[in-house]
Design a protein around this motif. Structure first.
Motif, PDB file in Angstrom:
ATOM      1  N   LYS A 144       1.187  -1.263   0.078  1.00 35.78           N
ATOM      2  CA  LYS A 144      -0.166   0.198   0.175  1.00 35.78           C
ATOM      3  C   LYS A 144       0.686   0.992  -0.108  1.00 35.78           C
ATOM      4  O   LYS A 144       0.684   2.120  -1.025  1.00 35.78           O
ATOM      5  CB  LYS A 144      -0.758  -0.488   1.409  1.00 35.78           C
ATOM      6  N   SER A 145       1.865   1.453   0.886  1.00 34.22           N
ATOM      7  CA  SER A 145       2.544   2.394   0.769  1.00 34.22           C
ATOM      8  C   SER A 145       3.754   2.697  -0.301  1.00 34.22           C
ATOM      9  O   SER A 145       3.578   4.005  -0.913  1.00 34.22           O
ATOM     10  CB  SER A 145       3.905   2.395   2.055  1.00 34.22           C
ATOM     11  N   ASP A 146       3.566   1.703  -1.016  1.00 38.23           N
ATOM     12  CA  ASP A 146       4.590   1.596  -2.232  1.00 38.23           C
ATOM     13  C   ASP A 146       3.921   2.300  -3.496  1.00 38.23           C
ATOM     14  O   ASP A 146       4.410   2.117  -4.723  1.00 38.23           O
ATOM     15  CB  ASP A 146       5.356   0.069  -2.663  1.00 38.23           C
ATOM     16  N   ILE A 147       2.503   1.330  -3.604  1.00 47.21           N
ATOM     17  CA  ILE A 147       1.338   2.037  -4.669  1.00 47.21           C
ATOM     18  C   ILE A 147       1.205   3.524  -4.502  1.00 47.21           C
ATOM     19  O   ILE A 147       0.778   4.086  -5.595  1.00 47.21           O
ATOM     20  CB  ILE A 147       0.677   0.754  -4.613  1.00 47.21           C
ATOM     21  N   THR A 148       1.451   3.665  -3.464  1.00 48.99           N
ATOM     22  CA  THR A 148       1.211   5.624  -2.972  1.00 48.99           C
ATOM     23  C   THR A 148       0.835   6.580  -4.046  1.00 48.99           C
ATOM     24  O   THR A 148       0.248   7.420  -4.778  1.00 48.99           O
ATOM     25  CB  THR A 148       1.008   5.802  -1.235  1.00 48.99           C
ATOM     26  N   PRO A 149       2.388   6.737  -4.475  1.00 47.81           N
ATOM     27  CA  PRO A 149       2.228   8.179  -5.118  1.00 47.81           C
ATOM     28  C   PRO A 149       1.445   7.625  -6.582  1.00 47.81           C
ATOM     29  O   PRO A 149       1.458   8.451  -7.497  1.00 47.81           O
ATOM     30  CB  PRO A 149       3.685   7.669  -6.109  1.00 47.81           C
ATOM     31  N   TYR A 150       1.298   6.855  -7.445  1.00 53.71           N
ATOM     32  CA  TYR A 150       1.431   5.521  -8.440  1.00 53.71           C
ATOM     33  C   TYR A 150      -0.944   6.072  -8.048  1.00 53.71           C
ATOM     34  O   TYR A 150      -1.673   7.038  -8.885  1.00 53.71           O
ATOM     35  CB  TYR A 150       1.166   4.264  -8.612  1.00 53.71           C
ATOM     36  N   THR A 151      -0.730   5.778  -6.742  1.00 51.73           N
ATOM     37  CA  THR A 151      -2.574   6.054  -6.548  1.00 51.73           C
ATOM     38  C   THR A 151      -2.885   7.322  -5.738  1.00 51.73           C
ATOM     39  O   THR A 151      -4.203   8.168  -6.992  1.00 51.73           O
ATOM     40  CB  THR A 151      -3.428   4.920  -5.698  1.00 51.73           C
ATOM     41  N   ASP A 152      -1.777   8.262  -5.788  1.00 48.88           N
ATOM     42  CA  ASP A 152      -2.166   9.400  -5.289  1.00 48.88           C
ATOM     43  C   ASP A 152      -2.579  10.322  -7.136  1.00 48.88           C
ATOM     44  O   ASP A 152      -3.319  11.370  -7.459  1.00 48.88           O
ATOM     45  CB  ASP A 152      -0.889  10.431  -5.143  1.00 48.88           C
ATOM     46  N   LYS A 153      -1.860   9.808  -7.933  1.00 51.46           N
ATOM     47  CA  LYS A 153      -2.012  10.383  -9.625  1.00 51.46           C
ATOM     48  C   LYS A 153      -3.167  10.010 -10.004  1.00 51.46           C
ATOM     49  O   LYS A 153      -4.211  11.282 -10.531  1.00 51.46           O
ATOM     50  CB  LYS A 153      -1.315   9.943  -9.898  1.00 51.46           C
ATOM     51  N   ILE A 154      -4.042   9.224  -9.444  1.00 49.29           N
ATOM     52  CA  ILE A 154      -5.160   8.443  -9.970  1.00 49.29           C
ATOM     53  C   ILE A 154      -6.281   9.532  -9.569  1.00 49.29           C
ATOM     54  O   ILE A 154      -7.237  10.615  -9.721  1.00 49.29           O
ATOM     55  CB  ILE A 154      -5.694   7.038  -9.951  1.00 49.29           C
ATOM     56  N   LEU A 155      -6.033   9.708  -8.130  1.00 56.17           N
ATOM     57  CA  LEU A 155      -7.245  10.578  -6.873  1.00 56.17           C
ATOM     58  C   LEU A 155      -6.637  12.032  -7.479  1.00 56.17           C
ATOM     59  O   LEU A 155      -8.095  12.697  -7.628  1.00 56.17           O
ATOM     60  CB  LEU A 155      -6.418  10.591  -5.704  1.00 56.17           C
ATOM     61  N   ASN A 156      -5.609  12.669  -7.680  1.00 55.86           N
ATOM     62  CA  ASN A 156      -5.229  13.777  -7.961  1.00 55.86           C
ATOM     63  C   ASN A 156      -6.494  14.294  -9.408  1.00 55.86           C
ATOM     64  O   ASN A 156      -6.909  15.196  -9.960  1.00 55.86           O
ATOM     65  CB  ASN A 156      -4.307  14.126  -8.299  1.00 55.86           C
ATOM     66  N   GLU A 157      -6.097  13.212 -10.640  1.00 58.33           N
ATOM     67  CA  GLU A 157      -6.881  12.778 -11.564  1.00 58.33           C
ATOM     68  C   GLU A 157      -8.634  13.124 -11.591  1.00 58.33           C
ATOM     69  O   GLU A 157      -9.316  14.182 -11.845  1.00 58.33           O
ATOM     70  CB  GLU A 157      -6.782  11.978 -13.014  1.00 58.33           C
ATOM     71  N   MET A 158      -9.000  12.238 -10.286  1.00 53.10           N
ATOM     72  CA  MET A 158     -10.579  12.551 -10.127  1.00 53.10           C
ATOM     73  C   MET A 158     -10.534  13.802  -9.480  1.00 53.10           C
ATOM     74  O   MET A 158     -12.026  14.153  -9.363  1.00 53.10           O
ATOM     75  CB  MET A 158     -10.392  11.667  -8.737  1.00 53.10           C
ATOM     76  N   LYS A 159      -9.883  14.481  -8.651  1.00 55.35           N
ATOM     77  CA  LYS A 159     -10.209  15.298  -8.440  1.00 55.35           C
ATOM     78  C   LYS A 159     -10.218  16.646  -9.656  1.00 55.35           C
ATOM     79  O   LYS A 159     -11.418  17.462  -9.760  1.00 55.35           O
ATOM     80  CB  LYS A 159      -9.567  16.364  -7.519  1.00 55.35           C
ATOM     81  N   LYS A 160      -9.446  16.721 -10.246  1.00 53.93           N
ATOM     82  CA  LYS A 160      -9.100  17.298 -11.828  1.00 53.93           C
ATOM     83  C   LYS A 160     -10.827  17.103 -12.247  1.00 53.93           C
ATOM     84  O   LYS A 160     -11.214  18.287 -12.627  1.00 53.93           O
ATOM     85  CB  LYS A 160      -8.230  17.348 -12.282  1.00 53.93           C
ATOM     86  N   VAL A 161     -11.534  16.098 -12.182  1.00 51.30           N
ATOM     87  CA  VAL A 161     -12.481  16.032 -13.249  1.00 51.30           C
ATOM     88  C   VAL A 161     -13.817  16.458 -12.407  1.00 51.30           C
ATOM     89  O   VAL A 161     -15.059  15.928 -13.024  1.00 51.30           O
ATOM     90  CB  VAL A 161     -12.415  14.598 -14.023  1.00 51.30           C
ATOM     91  N   GLY A 162     -13.497  16.469 -11.500  1.00 51.60           N
ATOM     92  CA  GLY A 162     -14.849  17.338 -10.477  1.00 51.60           C
ATOM     93  C   GLY A 162     -15.532  16.506  -9.023  1.00 51.60           C
ATOM     94  O   GLY A 162     -16.342  16.933  -9.184  1.00 51.60           O
ATOM     95  N   ILE A 163     -14.172  15.394  -8.852  1.00 53.68           N
ATOM     96  CA  ILE A 163     -15.459  14.822  -7.835  1.00 53.68           C
ATOM     97  C   ILE A 163     -14.608  15.498  -6.484  1.00 53.68           C
ATOM     98  O   ILE A 163     -13.133  15.088  -7.012  1.00 53.68           O
ATOM     99  CB  ILE A 163     -14.231  13.441  -7.973  1.00 53.68           C
ATOM    100  N   LYS A 164     -15.758  15.836  -6.028  1.00 51.21           N
ATOM    101  CA  LYS A 164     -15.429  16.106  -4.440  1.00 51.21           C
ATOM    102  C   LYS A 164     -13.837  15.780  -3.632  1.00 51.21           C
ATOM    103  O   LYS A 164     -13.269  16.413  -3.179  1.00 51.21           O
ATOM    104  CB  LYS A 164     -15.961  16.930  -3.787  1.00 51.21           C
ATOM    105  N   TYR A 165     -14.354  14.770  -3.245  1.00 53.92           N
ATOM    106  CA  TYR A 165     -13.886  13.585  -2.199  1.00 53.92           C
ATOM    107  C   TYR A 165     -14.108  12.326  -3.310  1.00 53.92           C
ATOM    108  O   TYR A 165     -14.385  11.119  -2.648  1.00 53.92           O
ATOM    109  CB  TYR A 165     -14.602  13.603  -1.340  1.00 53.92           C
ATOM    110  N   PRO A 166     -12.544  12.101  -3.765  1.00 55.44           N
ATOM    111  CA  PRO A 166     -12.559  11.317  -4.361  1.00 55.44           C
ATOM    112  C   PRO A 166     -11.887  10.175  -3.179  1.00 55.44           C
ATOM    113  O   PRO A 166     -11.183  10.529  -2.558  1.00 55.44           O
ATOM    114  CB  PRO A 166     -11.285  11.318  -5.449  1.00 55.44           C
ATOM    115  N   THR A 167     -12.743   8.881  -3.983  1.00 48.25           N
ATOM    116  CA  THR A 167     -11.927   7.683  -3.193  1.00 48.25           C
ATOM    117  C   THR A 167     -11.546   5.892  -3.924  1.00 48.25           C
ATOM    118  O   THR A 167     -12.408   6.349  -4.911  1.00 48.25           O
ATOM    119  CB  THR A 167     -13.158   6.937  -2.290  1.00 48.25           C
ATOM    120  N   LEU A 168     -10.734   6.162  -3.589  1.00 53.43           N
ATOM    121  CA  LEU A 168     -10.264   4.434  -4.307  1.00 53.43           C
ATOM    122  C   LEU A 168      -9.883   3.547  -3.233  1.00 53.43           C
ATOM    123  O   LEU A 168      -9.308   3.638  -2.737  1.00 53.43           O
ATOM    124  CB  LEU A 168      -8.533   5.589  -4.885  1.00 53.43           C
TER     125      LEU A 168
END
Length: 151
Positions: free
Chosen positions: A101-125
């Motif tokens: 989980k810790s090792d994948i965090t930089p990767y999942t953060d990119k997805i979460l950031n993109e979710m936020k950019k497209v208008g999801i206020k509280y993104p959850t993965l």
């Protein structure tokens, strides 16, 4: 006469500049995406950065990403599922899964950031770690292998 001309020219220029600024503000406003477009854009980030996962976890690493049900309203489509499929985890203990989980965090953060950019206020993965056949690793039945990642 010259003063009047200059004043009219300045006034016209000022009005023209203000109207230009007004039109530009309309172009800057964020685009509203439906839930399908939000997922499509966010999942493209996962595809584009998949090489990062292979570098960390090996060439036989794969993933599945699912989003909100088709037709869900954008406000309901705030959680995506991300299944990380690995060939092996060794040793099978909680620390190993927490490290993944810790090792994948930089990767999942990119997805979460993109979710936020497209208008999801509280993104959850919702990250789930499974074996290459998408089933829990033997011996991990009593361990936490699913994590809720938020931004």
């Amino acid at each position: 006469m010259k003063k009047k001309s200059i004043i009219y020219l300045l006034l016209f220029s000022f009005i023209w500049i203000l109207s230009s600024c007004s039109n530009n503000s309309k172009n800057i406003s964020p685009k509203t995406y439906d839930s399908y477009e939000q997922f499509k854009i966010s999942s493209q980030t996962a595809k584009d950065n998949f090489g990062d996962l292979k570098k960390i976890f090996g060439e036989k690493t794969s993933y599945e990403m699912t989003g909100a049900p088709l037709g869900a309203k954008p406000k309901q489509a705030t959680e995506y599922n991300f299944m990380l499929k690995l060939e092996q985890v060794s040793p099978i203990n909680q620390q190993s899964f927490d490290e993944i989980k810790s090792d994948i965090t930089p990767y999942t953060d990119k997805i979460l950031n993109e979710m936020k950019k497209v208008g999801i206020k509280y993104p959850t993965l919702k990250l789930t770690i499974r074996d290459k056949d998408a089933v829990p690793f033997k011996g991990s039945e009593n361990l936490i292998t699913t994590y809720s990642l938020k931004k």
